[in-house]
Design a protein around this motif. Structure first.
Motif, PDB file in Angstrom:
ATOM      1  N   ASN A  31       0.815  -1.202   0.000  1.00  0.00           N
ATOM      2  CA  ASN A  31       0.000   0.000   0.000  1.00  0.00           C
ATOM      3  C   ASN A  31       0.850   1.254   0.000  1.00  0.00           C
ATOM      4  N   GLN A  32       2.190   1.050   0.098  1.00  0.00           N
ATOM      5  CA  GLN A  32       3.050   2.226   0.064  1.00  0.00           C
ATOM      6  C   GLN A  32       3.836   2.182  -1.239  1.00  0.00           C
ATOM      7  N   PRO A  33       3.611   3.124  -2.123  1.00  0.00           N
ATOM      8  CA  PRO A  33       4.296   3.084  -3.406  1.00  0.00           C
ATOM      9  C   PRO A  33       5.812   3.184  -3.272  1.00  0.00           C
ATOM     10  N   ALA A  34       6.295   3.911  -2.288  1.00  0.00           N
ATOM     11  CA  ALA A  34       7.742   4.060  -2.144  1.00  0.00           C
ATOM     12  C   ALA A  34       8.106   3.927  -0.673  1.00  0.00           C
ATOM     13  N   VAL A  35       9.185   3.234  -0.407  1.00  0.00           N
ATOM     14  CA  VAL A  35       9.634   3.077   0.980  1.00  0.00           C
ATOM     15  C   VAL A  35      11.108   3.457   1.065  1.00  0.00           C
ATOM     16  N   PRO A  36      11.585   3.712   2.277  1.00  0.00           N
ATOM     17  CA  PRO A  36      12.972   4.165   2.458  1.00  0.00           C
ATOM     18  C   PRO A  36      13.985   3.136   1.968  1.00  0.00           C
ATOM     19  N   VAL A  37      15.157   3.641   1.644  1.00  0.00           N
ATOM     20  CA  VAL A  37      16.223   2.811   1.086  1.00  0.00           C
ATOM     21  C   VAL A  37      17.362   2.689   2.105  1.00  0.00           C
ATOM     22  N   ILE A  38      17.838   1.447   2.288  1.00  0.00           N
ATOM     23  CA  ILE A  38      19.046   1.241   3.099  1.00  0.00           C
ATOM     24  C   ILE A  38      20.239   1.278   2.158  1.00  0.00           C
ATOM     25  N   ARG A  39      21.165   2.208   2.371  1.00  0.00           N
ATOM     26  CA  ARG A  39      22.427   2.241   1.614  1.00  0.00           C
ATOM     27  C   ARG A  39      23.430   1.397   2.404  1.00  0.00           C
ATOM     28  N   VAL A  40      23.871   0.298   1.806  1.00  0.00           N
ATOM     29  CA  VAL A  40      24.695  -0.672   2.524  1.00  0.00           C
ATOM     30  C   VAL A  40      26.167  -0.276   2.424  1.00  0.00           C
ATOM     31  N   LYS A  41      26.815  -0.133   3.581  1.00  0.00           N
ATOM     32  CA  LYS A  41      28.230   0.266   3.584  1.00  0.00           C
ATOM     33  C   LYS A  41      29.159  -0.919   3.795  1.00  0.00           C
ATOM     34  N   ALA A  42      28.655  -1.949   4.452  1.00  0.00           N
ATOM     35  CA  ALA A  42      29.516  -3.124   4.677  1.00  0.00           C
ATOM     36  C   ALA A  42      28.645  -4.368   4.786  1.00  0.00           C
ATOM     37  N   PRO A  93      -7.137  -7.901   3.249  1.00  0.00           N
ATOM     38  CA  PRO A  93      -7.442  -7.944   1.813  1.00  0.00           C
ATOM     39  C   PRO A  93      -8.904  -7.641   1.493  1.00  0.00           C
ATOM     40  N   ARG A  94      -9.792  -7.758   2.491  1.00  0.00           N
ATOM     41  CA  ARG A  94     -11.218  -7.622   2.235  1.00  0.00           C
ATOM     42  C   ARG A  94     -11.703  -6.177   2.290  1.00  0.00           C
ATOM     43  N   ILE A  95     -10.858  -5.296   2.791  1.00  0.00           N
ATOM     44  CA  ILE A  95     -11.287  -3.901   2.963  1.00  0.00           C
ATOM     45  C   ILE A  95     -10.755  -3.082   1.783  1.00  0.00           C
ATOM     46  N   PRO A  96     -11.642  -2.367   1.104  1.00  0.00           N
ATOM     47  CA  PRO A  96     -11.170  -1.551  -0.022  1.00  0.00           C
ATOM     48  C   PRO A  96     -10.145  -0.512   0.451  1.00  0.00           C
ATOM     49  N   VAL A  97      -9.230  -0.184  -0.439  1.00  0.00           N
ATOM     50  CA  VAL A  97      -8.104   0.673  -0.055  1.00  0.00           C
ATOM     51  C   VAL A  97      -8.566   1.933   0.675  1.00  0.00           C
ATOM     52  N   GLU A  98      -9.659   2.554   0.160  1.00  0.00           N
ATOM     53  CA  GLU A  98     -10.059   3.847   0.729  1.00  0.00           C
ATOM     54  C   GLU A  98     -10.667   3.700   2.135  1.00  0.00           C
ATOM     55  N   ASP A  99     -11.081   2.486   2.503  1.00  0.00           N
ATOM     56  CA  ASP A  99     -11.710   2.288   3.819  1.00  0.00           C
ATOM     57  C   ASP A  99     -10.791   1.616   4.827  1.00  0.00           C
TER      58      ASP A  99
END
Ligand SMILES: Cc1cc2nc3c(=O)[nH]c(=O)nc-3n(C[C@H](O)[C@H](O)[C@H](O)COP(=O)(O)O)c2cc1C
Ligand SMILES: [Mn+2]
Length: 476
Positions: free
Chosen positions: A277-288, A421-427
């Motif tokens: 339901n979230q089009p974009a989520v935070p990104v982990i930049r991997v250093k090691a 899954p049974r509840i419409p997105v707007e509700d």
């Protein structure tokens, strides 16, 4: 040290480890798991090796907690235990758990292999694609996301899904209110990157505590120590100082920058449906990246509940709902079963009826107590002659003892969430509940037609007499 490899040996000793060699990470591994789960009487822990395109020894372990024996073993109990015995034991234990602080050690086999900077490559591990419509390869299903509260200093360890975007970056999905999310929000509100460490393979006690409700501000490692009675060993991540299990097989350190989001999902979730339901989520930049030689990636495939690996959630939640009924003063609850195939949507109770209204009281409280309320749908209450772990019996009770007009109660606008899954997105947010009272009506329970099944005593007597025959001819 609570070590995943020692745990796998113990599981092999009780005959519940299945080894599979030669498999593809792309859907085959997860689908074979699903098929095994559908056919096996007892779902085994499965260790996959020789995964196509990967060196031998780079393994994936799944289904770790999908039997009551392995769950008990993980928690430091005697593994030879039945499901109801486990629920009873956990009911008692959960009330008295005192956190045991983890022990920091200096070194760990985790640091046998280290990649930093441009050498980082998350795809050096045989990360499965779990479901056909998944948006990517999920390295984080049985994972430990470790963060620190920047104001209060305490460390949280949570299981949140993590999808690989590329060699050194991946998406991190944390719902509002989750502890890791609160930490992230605090860093980002201050305009700072969130330091993060994630473990992807470890003794299953870690997953157990990271994926279930542990009280606010209590560190999950300490809670794990409280469950097993022994301090967990941890090691500090060299870049962030964040604690990782000393037995970790694979771990990363990195950071999540403010305003660094990317599309993530869809992903087959525990409900048995894709959710994103979230089009974009935070990104982990991997250093090691750190990993042991021949590392084992732990996975929790989130299969459809009916063929899934979520038994331990049901067993633990059954105990918590039962305790809540006790605390609310409901007498004579004989059993509680949060049915694994129901996800969180169905809870079944058996009571010995004592007074008019007893059944409704029990069901209403089960539907609204802390452990039963979130994303609930049905609560079924039956008499105590029904074996509620047997869905055939529950269906028989509902079919024969309930009357739709009198026995079903509807509650509206109860606590739901984005994954329903049974509840419409707007509700999304609210959902309704039904109580199904499948007990014999209190007023005439003594006149209710007698059940024709053999009594428990008669069955035990006959089965004892025919034990050899049954073992040889029937229970093969
Ligand atoms: C396999 C699996 C994946 C999960 N993925 C997520 C997720 O992506 N986001 C989330 O908020 N919770 C997820 N959860 C639920 C959290 O692990 C759970 O709510 C846990 O209690 C969170 O820890 P916290 O209370 O310290 O925040 C997942 C659970 C499991 C078992
Ligand atoms: Mn927490």
């Amino acid at each position: 040290m609570a070590d995943l490899r020692a745990w796998l040996n113990d599981v092999e000793k009780i005959g519940q480890l299945m080894s599979v060699a030669g498999i593809d990470w792309d859907l085959e591994l997860s689908t074979l798991t699903e098929v095994i789960n559908e056919r096996a009487k007892q779902r085994p822990a499965i260790l996959f090796d020789k995964i196509n395109g990967y060196p031998e020894g780079y393994r994936v372990a799944v289904n770790l907690l999908s039997s009551v024996n392995r769950l008990a073993l993980t928690m430091g109990m005697e593994p030879d235990v039945g499901e109801f015995d486990f629920v009873q034991k956990w009911r008692r234990q959960v009330k008295v758990i005192q956190p045991v602080e983890p022990k920091m050690v200096k070194d760990s086999p985790l640091f046998e292999n280290i990649q930093k900077g441009s050498d980082v490559n998350l795809l050096k591990f045989p990360v499965p694609r779990w479901h056909e419509l998944d948006g990517g390869r999920y390295i984080g299903t049985d994972d430990l996301v470790v963060t620190r509260d920047p104001e209060e200093g305490w460390v949280n360890v949570g299981t949140y899904r993590v999808m690989i975007h590329g060699r050194d970056f991946m998406g991190l999905h944390m719902s509002p209110g989750k502890h890791g999310r609160v930490h992230r929000d605090k860093y980002h509100q201050a305009g700072k990157p969130l330091p993060i460490a994630v473990s992807f393979g470890h003794h299953p006690i870690n997953f157990l505590v990271a994926s279930t409700d542990v009280p606010n501000r209590i560190n999950e490692y300490a809670y794990a120590g409280g469950i097993t009675g022994r301090p967990l060993e941890i090691v500090a991540g060299p870049l962030t100082g964040l604690p990782l299990p000393a037995d970790s097989e694979i771990a990363i350190e990195g950071e999540v920058l403010p305003d660094d989001f990317m599309p993530e999902g869809p992903f087959g979730e525990w409900t048995g449906y894709y959710a994103s339901n979230q089009p974009a989520v935070p990104v982990i930049r991997v250093k090691a990246i750190y990993h042991r030689n021949d590392p084992i990636l732990c996975g929790f495939p989130l299969l459809k509940p009916s063929s899934g690996d979520n038994l331990h959630f049901s067993l633990m939640r059954s105990a918590l709902i039962w305790n809540a009924l006790d605390e609310a003063g409901v007498p004579d609850v004989q059993a509680v079963w949060a049915h694994p195939s129901g996800g969180r949507f169905m809870t079944v109770l058996a009571i010995r009826q004592r007074y008019p209204g007893h059944a409704r009281q029990a069901a209403l409280i089960a539907s609204q107590c802390r452990s039963g309320a979130y994303l609930g749908r049905y609560v079924v209450v039956v008499d105590d002659d029904i074996d509620i772990t047997n869905s055939e019996e529950v269906i028989w009770a509902i079919s024969s003892r309930s009357d739709p007009v009198e026995s079903i109660e509807i509650l509206r606008r109860c606590w739901s969430g984005p994954l329903d899954p049974r509840i419409p997105v707007e509700d999304k947010g609210f959902s309704s509940r039904a109580i199904i009272d499948a007990t014999r009506p209190y007023e005439w329970r003594d006149k209710f037609p007698k059940s024709s099944g053999a009594s428990r005593e008669l069955k035990i007597q006959v089965a004892d007499k025919w034990r050899d025959f049954l073992e040889q001819k029937v229970e093969r």
